[in-house]
Write an enzyme that holds these catalytic residues in place. Structure first.
Site, mmCIF file in Angstrom:
data_model
loop_
_atom_site.group_PDB
_atom_site.id
_atom_site.type_symbol
_atom_site.label_atom_id
_atom_site.label_comp_id
_atom_site.label_asym_id
_atom_site.label_seq_id
_atom_site.Cartn_x
_atom_site.Cartn_y
_atom_site.Cartn_z
ATOM 1 C CB THR A 1 42.497 64.187 21.295
ATOM 2 O OG1 THR A 1 41.197 64.611 21.662
ATOM 3 C CG2 THR A 1 42.776 64.544 19.853
ATOM 4 N NE ARG B 1 33.449 70.365 23.716
ATOM 5 C CZ ARG B 1 34.643 69.786 23.659
ATOM 6 N NH1 ARG B 1 34.817 68.696 22.919
ATOM 7 N NH2 ARG B 1 35.660 70.267 24.328
ATOM 8 N N GLY C 1 35.167 70.701 19.999
ATOM 9 C CA GLY C 1 36.347 71.132 20.742
ATOM 10 C C GLY C 1 37.425 71.672 19.817
ATOM 11 C CG ASP C 2 41.358 71.072 21.212
ATOM 12 O OD1 ASP C 2 40.446 70.303 21.602
ATOM 13 O OD2 ASP C 2 42.562 70.819 21.364
ATOM 14 N N GLY D 1 43.286 67.516 25.552
ATOM 15 C CA GLY D 1 42.779 68.062 26.804
ATOM 16 C C GLY D 1 41.535 68.890 26.589
ATOM 17 N N GLY E 1 39.364 71.214 25.222
ATOM 18 C CA GLY E 1 39.466 71.938 23.966
ATOM 19 C C GLY E 1 39.129 73.409 24.072
HETATM 20 C C1 SD4 Z 1 38.199 68.085 22.956
HETATM 21 N N1 SD4 Z 1 40.598 68.176 22.968
HETATM 22 O O1 SD4 Z 1 37.236 67.686 22.318
HETATM 23 C C2 SD4 Z 1 39.480 67.290 22.873
HETATM 24 C C3 SD4 Z 1 39.479 66.229 23.906
HETATM 25 C C4 SD4 Z 1 40.822 65.695 24.223
HETATM 26 O O2 SD4 Z 1 42.251 64.465 25.501
HETATM 27 O O3 SD4 Z 1 41.787 65.983 23.653
HETATM 28 N N2 SD4 Z 1 41.007 64.917 25.199
HETATM 29 O O4 SD4 Z 1 38.168 69.067 23.686
#
Ligand code: SD4
Length: 335
Positions: A195, A223, A225-226, A247, A249
């Site tokens: 991200t 879905r 994420g964060d 990372g 999320g």
């Molecule tokens: C997520 N945080 O969708 C994101 C993915 C991500 O490095 O950051 N990847 O969970």
């Protein structure tokens, strides 16, 4: 650890990077914090080209909000980037669905989640912030709003992404293991999730942030994420600083990670110490899970001091100010 030559080789924008002053590659853990503005920082190696775009606004005395929006649009538009924007890998049903959020110096924020067919979710998030009384729009409603605002509805599934998805369908193994960095950028690595989270301080000392992603490749349809969640993937408090994450999320959401980092800085933690504490809370709650996942935080405080910390090695972030364009390797836990 990266060295300068390796970084230039591995970057998607390797050729243009020769023109940049990659003056120093350093472990953030050991360098003195930088103080001074304007400055822009962002996650991963593609942050360097994104920062360069953001810098065009900052150096003219422009607003941090405009800088971060312009900056993250670069990876959103990059056809070689399968983790952000237009060429992002689809979900397990073949839909490219994107997440993004943005936050300004007044505490205004906007977000879109699971938006489809729109290549620049960050700009839609900004319009949610500026043109609606809401913070977040999701799914079809977000797409509808974008179209009403003049965004083009497009098929975002590129032939390359479709091929990768079809390959994945052969096993359809739902294994959301992400960001084990020694596997990143490897050909055929379909679980590559980077991200972009970006934080900037403008000449007036105002802070803004942006975060945008296609999330986990081949995720369940719906879905989220964060990354589009204010407080999880991004948080800015103009009195204190800003933080963003990358990372897995789910673990960031469970710990309201970016808000936590900013609150720790409010208590006097340095940006890196705040990121480290947030990472350690994730590890402490779920030590076994943490062994196999990546979460990284990146933060900046009001003075322009910055820092980052990640569970696993391999996380990088880019810093740009009037003197330098650096790629830095943050501290990591000892897994
Ligand atoms: C997520 N945080 O969708 C994101 C993915 C991500 O490095 O950051 N990847 O969970």
């Amino acid at each position: 650890m990266y060295n300068r030559r390796k970084f230039i080789k591995m970057s998607a924008a390797g050729a243009s990077l020769a023109a940049l002053s990659t003056s120093k590659i350093a472990r953030a853990a050991t360098m003195a914090p930088f103080a001074g503005v304007p400055v822009v920082i962002s996650t991963w190696d593609f942050g360097i080209v994104a920062n360069k775009e953001a810098w065009k606004t900052l150096e003219k005395g422009g607003r941090a909000l405009d800088a971060v929006e312009a900056g993250v649009r670069i990876p959103e538009a990059d056809m070689n980037n399968h983790t952000v924007g237009r060429a992002g890998y689809p979900d397990r049903d073949g839909h490219v669905s994107l997440d993004a959020c943005i936050m300004d110096e007044f505490g205004n924020c906007g977000s879109v989640a699971a938006i489809e067919h729109i290549a620049h979710p960050i700009s839609v998030a900004r319009l949610v912030m500026e043109k609606t009384p809401h913070v977040m729009l999701v799914g079809e409603g977000a797409t509808q709003f974008a179209v009403e605002q003049g965004f083009k509805k497009e098929n975002l599934l590129t032939p390359e992404s479709e091929k990768a998805w079809k390959e994945w369908l052969k096993t359809a193994k739902y294994s959301p293991v992400m960001n084990i960095e020694n596997k990143q950028h490897a050909p055929g690595n379909q679980y590559n999730h980077d991200t972009i989270g970006m934080l900037a301080i403008d000449v007036k000392g105002n802070i803004s942030g942006a975060c945008t992603t296609s999330g986990m490749a081949f995720k369940m349809h719906g879905r989220v994420g964060d990354s589009p969640l204010i407080g999880a993937g991004l948080y800015v408090d103009n009195e204190v600083g800003g933080a963003t994450s990358t990372g897995v999320g789910e673990e960031v959401i469970r710990n309201v990670g970016s808000f936590l980092v900013v609150e720790l800085m409010r208590q006097g933690y340095s940006p890196e110490a705040a990121c480290k504490e947030a990472v350690n809370r994730i590890i402490k709650k779920k030590p076994d899970t943490a062994k196999n996942i990546q979460v990284g935080f990146l933060a900046i405080n009001k003075k322009g001091e910055y820092g980052a910390y990640a569970i696993q090695k391999g996380f990088s972030f880019a810093v740009c100010n009037a003197e330098k364009q650096d790629l830095l390797i943050p501290g990591k836990s000892f897994y």
